[in-house]
Scaffold this active site. Structure first.
Site, short mmCIF file in Angstrom:
data_model
loop_
_atom_site.label_atom_id
_atom_site.label_comp_id
_atom_site.label_asym_id
_atom_site.label_seq_id
_atom_site.Cartn_x
_atom_site.Cartn_y
_atom_site.Cartn_z
N TYR A 16 83.08 6.13 70.95
CA TYR A 16 81.64 6.29 71.08
C TYR A 16 81.19 7.54 70.34
CZ TYR A 16 82.46 9.90 74.66
OH TYR A 16 82.84 11.03 75.34
N CYS A 17 79.91 7.56 69.98
CA CYS A 17 79.29 8.73 69.34
C CYS A 17 77.81 8.72 69.71
CB CYS A 17 79.50 8.71 67.82
SG CYS A 17 78.79 7.28 66.99
N THR A 18 77.00 9.52 69.03
CA THR A 18 75.60 9.67 69.42
C THR A 18 74.80 8.38 69.26
OG1 THR A 18 75.68 11.99 68.76
CG2 THR A 18 73.51 11.01 69.06
N GLY A 61 76.08 5.65 67.04
CA GLY A 61 76.94 4.56 66.61
C GLY A 61 77.42 4.63 65.18
N ILE A 107 75.71 6.54 72.42
CA ILE A 107 75.32 7.07 73.73
C ILE A 107 73.83 6.87 73.97
CG2 ILE A 107 75.37 9.13 75.18
CD1 ILE A 107 77.57 10.21 73.30
#
Length: 592
Positions: free
Chosen positions: A444-446, A448, A474
């Site tokens: 996951y990241c901020t 995508g 996220i």
């Protein structure tokens, strides 16, 4: 008068009075002097003015001319003005108006009706392309530059009513740029002319492209295709102008309202044949809607975060999803919205890059087409729930963001690499392959976008058994699960630093250890890293990221202005660029 001036003037007078048959011989070449000496047509004090014969006046061939070179503009400007005043047919464009096209940019040519210049051009282009900038081209360029200047100034306009009550505002409008406020248009114009010349040049080139497309003149020197090295087929004018929204029915206050606005975060991977054209359209679109932010464009797609009024951001979304390039690829749901506005960014920056997210690897080596399996927020939530409840040893919950992002917010039980940049992520995977071998990886990241390239790299290196990624990042997860397994704040790359969906504070003050998760910039001018310092510690003077920066800041404050200090920071010196396998990364506990 310098030595030789009288003789030169006499020869010019004799050549002017000579019969037509004599005028067929080429006249001596005119060299613009580096010092103040008399030019042809000037006369010394007390000297009689020569009377040239009308028959001797003839037009030089198109190839005759003097190229304006770098470093000569200052010494030639006054002479050029003198020539223009005496030569009614002189066409001159200073080198400052040329687009930045390197050595292959068209040379500026001075045409003199009386002269044949035998000497070669001092700045010959690499190609044999010689173009004479005639009057019509100069008019087109002047029009494009004025329009670019006006668009830039208009984008910085802020209605005074948005800053103070109408009863107390005597000024109709203000302008904001580079952190400064300009109450008068003259001051704003002066600032733009001195500080944003490169931006004006870029926008001028884009406008010239539209003019060239309308006229269908691909070989016109005014076309910035050659000067800017543009690739791919040109858009026609209807496509460029038609993709911009109609704002004639919307007031300026609605577009520039400083009230409650929002920030958009989005990306779209797709094949872009002509990134420069898309860059020009984005620049015009954002300026028309008074948006600020950052937009990265590459041959692999677009990545952007922009802020403005809700009216402006809604129009921006509609323009994006209706653009032919993004039809059936980009949807309205792909835009992540959060409270904010144009104030969250200092300005607007739109540019063309090799990658839309800086990973440091060519897109053709690690392609976005080879990503992992996308999981919706609901599916990802179930996977994390199962991972935490069963303590699966064959699964890794991987946070592929930077350390300062995961420090203030993360999923419970995640592995967070201690890296400063996403471009270090490939090296982190290579150095720590044992962490991922034969494992299921949940990434996951901020928003995508980093998972797109990160998962593709894991697959390309065969570093894991399976790889899954959170679609929408996220940001989208918190929209559906604000009190889910993600705890703390979400770091964002703008003036807000972070946005929150729950009350948890998972970080602590750098000095006293009290719960604190609000970033500020290090007070030392040479550092400017992010630091977590609670109000109590800041009141005591602890405003830097480390003791070394704190001492350096005090030293700089005591020194005379203009003296620079060597960059020193314990935070940077002590952190490994790529953590070794034994360090692995920070594994945050599963408990609340």
């Amino acid at each position: 008068m310098l030595p030789g001036g009288a003789g030169r003037e006499r020869r010019w007078a004799e050549a002017a009075a000579a019969p037509r048959s004599v005028s067929l011989r080429p006249a001596p070449p005119l060299r613009l002097p580096a010092r103040r000496e008399l030019l042809p047509g000037q006369r010394a004090a007390g000297a009689a003015r020569p009377a040239p014969s009308p028959a001797s006046v003839r037009r030089a061939p198109a190839s005759a001319g003097i190229a304006s070179g770098a470093g000569q503009g200052a010494s030639q400007s006054s002479h050029s003005r003198g020539i223009v005043s005496h030569c009614s047919d002189t066409a001159m464009i200073p080198s400052s108006v040329l687009l930045d096209g390197g050595d292959e940019a068209e040379c500026c040519i001075l045409r003199f009706p009386d002269l044949d210049l035998k000497d070669p051009l001092p700045l010959a282009a690499k190609s044999n392309h010689r173009v004479e900038l005639d009057t019509s081209v100069r008019k087109k360029y002047a029009f494009a530059r004025k329009k670019a200047f006006a668009l830039f100034v208009k984008a910085k306009e802020v209605p005074a009513a948005a800053r103070c009550p109408p009863a107390t505002c005597r000024v109709g409008q203000w302008w904001e740029c580079c952190g400064r406020t300009f109450p008068d248009l003259t001051g704003m114009h002066r600032h733009v002319a001195t500080q944003h010349s490169s931006d004006i040049q870029q926008q001028t080139g884009l406008i010239l492209q539209q003019l060239a497309a309308e006229a269908g003149t691909s070989g016109n020197p005014a076309s910035a295709d050659k000067a800017n090295g543009l690739r791919g087929p040109p858009y026609n004018s209807q496509e460029l102008s038609g993709s911009l929204p109609d704002t004639s029915h919307i007031s300026s206050d609605e577009l520039t309202s400083s009230g409650e606005g929002e920030v958009l975060l989005y990306y779209c991977y797709c094949e872009v044949e002509n990134p420069e054209r898309l860059c020009g359209w984005q620049q015009s679109l954002c300026q028309q809607l008074h948006l600020t932010g950052k937009v990265r464009i590459a041959s692999e797609g677009i990545n952007g975060t922009v802020g403005g009024s809700k009216v402006a951001t809604s129009l921006y979304i509609e323009a994006m999803v209706s653009h032919p390039l993004f039809t059936n690829i980009l949807s309205r749901e792909d835009f992540k919205r959060s409270a904010g506005g144009a104030r969250c960014f200092p300005d607007l920056r739109v540019g063309v890059f090799e990658e839309i997210v800086p990973m440091g690897i060519e897109p053709n080596e690690v392609s976005y087409k080879e990503t992992g399996v996308h999981l919706s927020p609901e599916e990802f939530h179930k996977e994390v729930e199962q991972y935490l409840s069963q303590a699966q040893s064959d699964t890794v919950l991987l946070d592929c963001r930077n350390f300062y992002e995961s420090k203030i917010g993360h999923f419970r039980g995640c592995l967070a690499p201690d890296i400063r940049k996403f471009s270090y992520f490939p090296s982190y995977v290579d150095e720590n392959r044992a962490l991922f071998e034969n494992k299921r990886v949940l990434m996951y990241c901020t928003g995508g976008i980093r998972c797109e390239r990160g998962s593709a790299y894991l697959r390309a290196k065969a570093a894991c058994r399976e790889v899954y990624q959170l679609q929408g990042g996220i940001h989208k997860y918190l929209e559906e699960f604000p009190d889910g397994f993600y705890r703390g704040k979400l770091f964002v790359f703008d003036g807000r630093f972070a946005i929150s969906s729950n009350e948890d504070v998972v970080a602590e003050c750098r000095y006293c250890g009290a719960p604190w998760d609000q970033y500020t910039l290090c007070s030392s001018p040479h550092c400017r890293q992010l630091v977590l310092a609670c109000p109590g510690c800041r009141a005591k003077g602890f405003t830097a990221c480390c003791p070394a920066c704190q001492e350096k800041g005090l030293e700089l404050a005591a020194r005379p202005s203009g003296r620079l200090a060597k960059e020193e920071c314990e935070c940077t010196d002590r952190r490994q660029r790529v953590p070794a396998q034994h360090a692995g990364g920070s594994v945050f506990g599963a408990g609340r």
